[in-house]
Write a protein that holds these residues in place. Structure first.
Motif, PDB file in Angstrom:
ATOM      1  N   SER A   1       0.854  -1.176   0.000  1.00 21.98           N
ATOM      2  CA  SER A   1       0.000   0.000   0.000  1.00 21.98           C
ATOM      3  C   SER A   1       0.896   1.233   0.000  1.00 21.98           C
ATOM      4  N   ILE A   2       1.009   1.815  -1.178  1.00 21.92           N
ATOM      5  CA  ILE A   2       1.957   2.904  -1.406  1.00 21.92           C
ATOM      6  C   ILE A   2       1.205   4.235  -1.361  1.00 21.92           C
ATOM      7  N   GLN A   3       1.742   5.176  -0.571  1.00 24.02           N
ATOM      8  CA  GLN A   3       1.092   6.485  -0.482  1.00 24.02           C
ATOM      9  C   GLN A   3       1.618   7.463  -1.529  1.00 24.02           C
ATOM     10  N   LEU A   4       2.905   7.308  -1.847  1.00 26.91           N
ATOM     11  CA  LEU A   4       3.528   8.283  -2.738  1.00 26.91           C
ATOM     12  C   LEU A   4       4.379   7.561  -3.784  1.00 26.91           C
ATOM     13  N   LEU A   5       4.181   7.921  -5.051  1.00 21.28           N
ATOM     14  CA  LEU A   5       4.973   7.330  -6.128  1.00 21.28           C
ATOM     15  C   LEU A   5       5.806   8.424  -6.784  1.00 21.28           C
ATOM     16  N   ILE A   6       7.130   8.230  -6.778  1.00 20.59           N
ATOM     17  CA  ILE A   6       8.026   9.176  -7.448  1.00 20.59           C
ATOM     18  C   ILE A   6       8.641   8.442  -8.638  1.00 20.59           C
TER      19      ILE A   6
ATOM     20  N   MET B   1      -2.225  16.801   3.127  1.00 27.24           N
ATOM     21  CA  MET B   1      -3.554  16.494   2.581  1.00 27.24           C
ATOM     22  C   MET B   1      -4.325  15.553   3.511  1.00 27.24           C
ATOM     23  N   HIS B   2      -3.582  14.759   4.323  1.00 28.07           N
ATOM     24  CA  HIS B   2      -4.241  13.860   5.291  1.00 28.07           C
ATOM     25  C   HIS B   2      -3.574  14.030   6.645  1.00 28.07           C
ATOM     26  N   PRO B   3      -3.706  15.223   7.245  1.00 26.82           N
ATOM     27  CA  PRO B   3      -2.891  15.526   8.429  1.00 26.82           C
ATOM     28  C   PRO B   3      -3.168  14.599   9.593  1.00 26.82           C
ATOM     29  N   ARG B   4      -4.423  14.113   9.721  1.00 27.09           N
ATOM     30  CA  ARG B   4      -4.716  13.305  10.905  1.00 27.09           C
ATOM     31  C   ARG B   4      -4.179  11.894  10.750  1.00 27.09           C
TER      32      ARG B   4
ATOM     33  N   ALA C   1      -1.731  11.857 -16.766  1.00 25.01           N
ATOM     34  CA  ALA C   1      -1.445  11.091 -15.551  1.00 25.01           C
ATOM     35  C   ALA C   1      -1.791  11.883 -14.290  1.00 25.01           C
ATOM     36  N   ARG C   2      -2.179  13.138 -14.462  1.00 22.28           N
ATOM     37  CA  ARG C   2      -2.602  14.021 -13.369  1.00 22.28           C
ATOM     38  C   ARG C   2      -1.649  13.936 -12.170  1.00 22.28           C
ATOM     39  N   ILE C   3      -0.399  14.289 -12.449  1.00 23.05           N
ATOM     40  CA  ILE C   3       0.595  14.240 -11.369  1.00 23.05           C
ATOM     41  C   ILE C   3       0.363  15.366 -10.380  1.00 23.05           C
ATOM     42  N   PHE C   4       0.819  15.111  -9.142  1.00 19.49           N
ATOM     43  CA  PHE C   4       0.667  16.091  -8.061  1.00 19.49           C
ATOM     44  C   PHE C   4       1.781  17.129  -8.143  1.00 19.49           C
ATOM     45  N   ARG C   5       2.956  16.693  -8.581  1.00 20.22           N
ATOM     46  CA  ARG C   5       4.090  17.626  -8.648  1.00 20.22           C
ATOM     47  C   ARG C   5       5.090  17.154  -9.687  1.00 20.22           C
TER      48      ARG C   5
ATOM     49  N   GLN D   1       9.803  19.100   1.178  1.00 14.93           N
ATOM     50  CA  GLN D   1       8.638  19.941   0.941  1.00 14.93           C
ATOM     51  C   GLN D   1       7.505  19.107   0.334  1.00 14.93           C
ATOM     52  N   LEU D   2       7.889  18.239  -0.617  1.00 12.60           N
ATOM     53  CA  LEU D   2       6.901  17.366  -1.239  1.00 12.60           C
ATOM     54  C   LEU D   2       6.198  16.523  -0.182  1.00 12.60           C
ATOM     55  N   LEU D   3       6.991  15.929   0.708  1.00 14.28           N
ATOM     56  CA  LEU D   3       6.408  15.054   1.729  1.00 14.28           C
ATOM     57  C   LEU D   3       5.487  15.836   2.666  1.00 14.28           C
ATOM     58  N   MET D   4       5.939  17.026   3.058  1.00 14.00           N
ATOM     59  CA  MET D   4       5.092  17.870   3.918  1.00 14.00           C
ATOM     60  C   MET D   4       3.758  18.133   3.233  1.00 14.00           C
ATOM     61  N   ASP D   5       3.825  18.433   1.935  1.00 17.72           N
ATOM     62  CA  ASP D   5       2.607  18.804   1.221  1.00 17.72           C
ATOM     63  C   ASP D   5       1.660  17.619   1.046  1.00 17.72           C
ATOM     64  N   VAL D   6       2.203  16.437   0.719  1.00 20.00           N
ATOM     65  CA  VAL D   6       1.292  15.299   0.533  1.00 20.00           C
ATOM     66  C   VAL D   6       0.703  14.863   1.872  1.00 20.00           C
ATOM     67  N   ILE D   7       1.513  14.928   2.912  1.00 19.97           N
ATOM     68  CA  ILE D   7       1.002  14.556   4.232  1.00 19.97           C
ATOM     69  C   ILE D   7      -0.013  15.586   4.700  1.00 19.97           C
TER      70      ILE D   7
END
Ligand SMILES: Nc1ncnc2c1ncn2[C@@H]1O[C@H](COP(=O)(O)OP(=O)(O)OP(=O)(O)O)[C@@H](O)[C@H]1O
Ligand SMILES: [Mg+2]
Lengths: 152, 323
Positions: free
Chosen positions: A54-59, A130-133, A105-109, A122-128
């Motif tokens: 279960s991958i949260q972020l794909l680079i 989105m789901h701070p809790r 592909a509607r990339i986030f960044r 910065q990328l990690l801060m921003d993606v996290i």
């Protein structure tokens, strides 16, 4: 609950790039921020991992042997829509790469290679953000590092 | 009735006509000579601009090739900076502990606890365990950058008018390195090098020919294939074969490939000068370029020239082109 879900209390990142040097560098940067980093050298292997874990972020890199990075990201979008997609490439100025990455592909960044200092954090801060809790622990970890790495 | 023309007059007329013809011949000769000079200078400019175009096209690829290692080396250096900051904090904590021990004060236990907590916070084991790998990978990345920049410089460097002895296998390796970005996604490179004596050649030009053959081979491969490079010696000659498993060529194409500006590639992809230049350059080495190709099977180009290099005449010819 599958084992991969049990392990998923850590934020999981998948890096697809044909350069092992890039894997190691991202593992270091993201590992220090508390992420678990998976790596693959081509699109097919990467999509396998995306299927299993279960991958949260794909680079993802753009030019690789086999599947092109933009195609990998497009497949990822339908395979695992909740995974945030990022394109890391030296071809940032090439519209043939960038336009389908953003519109298709509607990339986030879009992150250039070589990537600027702080870009990954910065990328990690921003993606996290989105789901701070859900990722509050992860956020604390980054904050911690921000404090300790800040120049005295 | 016609009046008889005196013989002396006839002779005079003929002398005039001959002088006139000679003058015109001289003028025509001068025209030819200047046309030849113009052609030669145009040709040398063509050789040079093709080389620059080729290098320009490859430089973009080289820049990209360099971005990967530069990317991870800078990332590693930043991480190393963080490691160093952490280690300095740890070292300071250890020093405090040592001083406390020396003073045998009551703070020893507290200082020791501080050191332990810090080791945890900075993930000391990981930092210490990773430093060597980080440095080794960064070094590897930097030598890649150094190598590719050096190889490109060797190629762009206009070689002097003098023939020099070169290691042809090494020259091929440099050409592969400069063209690597064009090759790596298209083909597996197989090398079958023979032990070769030093070969006399104009390295920059032979390099240019090799680059063009490699790029052509990669462009002929649609998905993925193989490019095989073989070298060998045949009597007093050296030869280099560049074979690909690409689309191949029909006889009607083969007939025309050495013509200047003949190309089947899209506008912007090819100027059609590569093989024409290769032909000229091989001629200036007293050598030749041959091709064997079958549609759907692939193509082999062979370069062959005397190990001792071209004779004097061609050398002078080549000097003229270099200007
Ligand atoms: N290895 C090959 N396989 C198939 N066709 C080839 C190969 N090498 C050359 N050709 C054919 O020969 C033509 C001429 O090649 P040449 O190198 O002179 O020019 P180009 O590659 O088209 O352009 P340039 O080299 O100036 O970029 C090519 O357009 C192609 O059709
Ligand atoms: Mg060509």
């Amino acid at each position: 609950m599958s084992t991969s879900q049990q392990r998923s209390n850590r934020y999981q990142v998948l890096c697809i790039d044909d350069e092992p040097g890039v894997h190691q560098a991202l593992k270091r940067e993201l590992g220090r921020l508390g992420c678990r980093v998976h790596c693959a050298e081509n699109g097919a292997d990467g999509l396998d991992i995306l299927n299993r874990e279960s991958i949260q972020l794909l680079i993802c890199d753009a030019t690789m042997p086999g599947m092109h990075g933009v195609d990998v990201l497009m497949t990822a979008a339908s395979l695992s829509p909740n995974t945030t997609r990022v394109l890391l490439t030296a071809h940032c100025a090439n519209p043939e790469v960038v336009v389908p990455a953003i519109n298709g592909a509607r990339i986030f960044r879009l992150i250039p290679k070589p990537w600027p200092q702080g870009a990954i954090r910065q990328l990690l801060m921003d993606v996290i953000g989105m789901h701070p809790r859900k990722w509050s622990k992860q956020k604390d970890r980054i904050q911690e590092r921000l404090v300790t790495d800040a120049p005295d | 009735m016609n009046e008889a023309i005196p013989l002396s007059e006839v002779l005079e007329l003929e002398r005039c006509a001959r002088r006139d013809a000679e003058r015109r011949l001289d003028a025509a000769n001068a025209d030819l000579a200047s046309a030849l000079a113009e052609l030669q200078s145009a040709q040398s400019k063509l050789v040079h601009s093709d080389k620059l175009a080729c290098i320009g096209q490859l430089a973009a690829g080289v820049a990209h090739e360099v971005n990967n290692p530069v990317g991870y080396v800078s990332s590693n250096l930043n991480t190393l900076g963080e490691y160093v900051a952490d280690l300095l904090r740890y070292i300071n904590a250890c020093r405090t502990l040592v001083i406390d021990c020396a003073n045998e004060g009551r703070t020893i236990v507290e200082s020791a606890r501080n050191v332990e907590t810090l080791a945890d916070a900075i993930d000391l084991d990981n930092v210490v365990g990773d430093i060597e790998a980080l440095l080794a990978e960064s070094n590897e990345g930097l030598s890649r950058v150094r190598k590719i920049v050096g190889d490109l410089r060797d190629f762009a460097h206009v070689d002097g008018p003098d023939l020099a002895l070169h290691d042809i296998n090494q020259l091929i390796d440099k050409a592969i390195s400069v063209a690597w970005n064009e090759l790596k996604y298209k083909a597996d490179i197989v090398k079958e090098y023979a032990d070769l004596p030093p070969v006399a050649c104009f390295a920059g030009r032979i390099g240019q020919v090799l680059l063009n053959l490699l790029v052509n081979a990669a462009q002929a491969i649609v998905d993925r294939g193989e490019i095989r490079i073989r070298t060998g010696q045949d009597g007093h000659d050296v030869w280099v074969d560049v074979s690909d498993t690409g689309c191949g060529m029909a006889p009607s194409t083969i007939e025309r490939i050495f013509e200047p500006f003949f190309t089947t590639k899209d506008v912007g992809q090819g100027t059609g000068l590569g093989l024409h230049m290769a032909y000229q350059i091989m001629r200036s080495h007293d050598g030749e370029i041959r091709v064997h190709s079958e549609v759907g099977m692939g193509t082999t180009f062979r370069l062959q020239w005397p190990i001792s290099g071209p004779t004097e005449g061609n050398k002078v010819d080549d000097d003229a082109n270099a200007r």
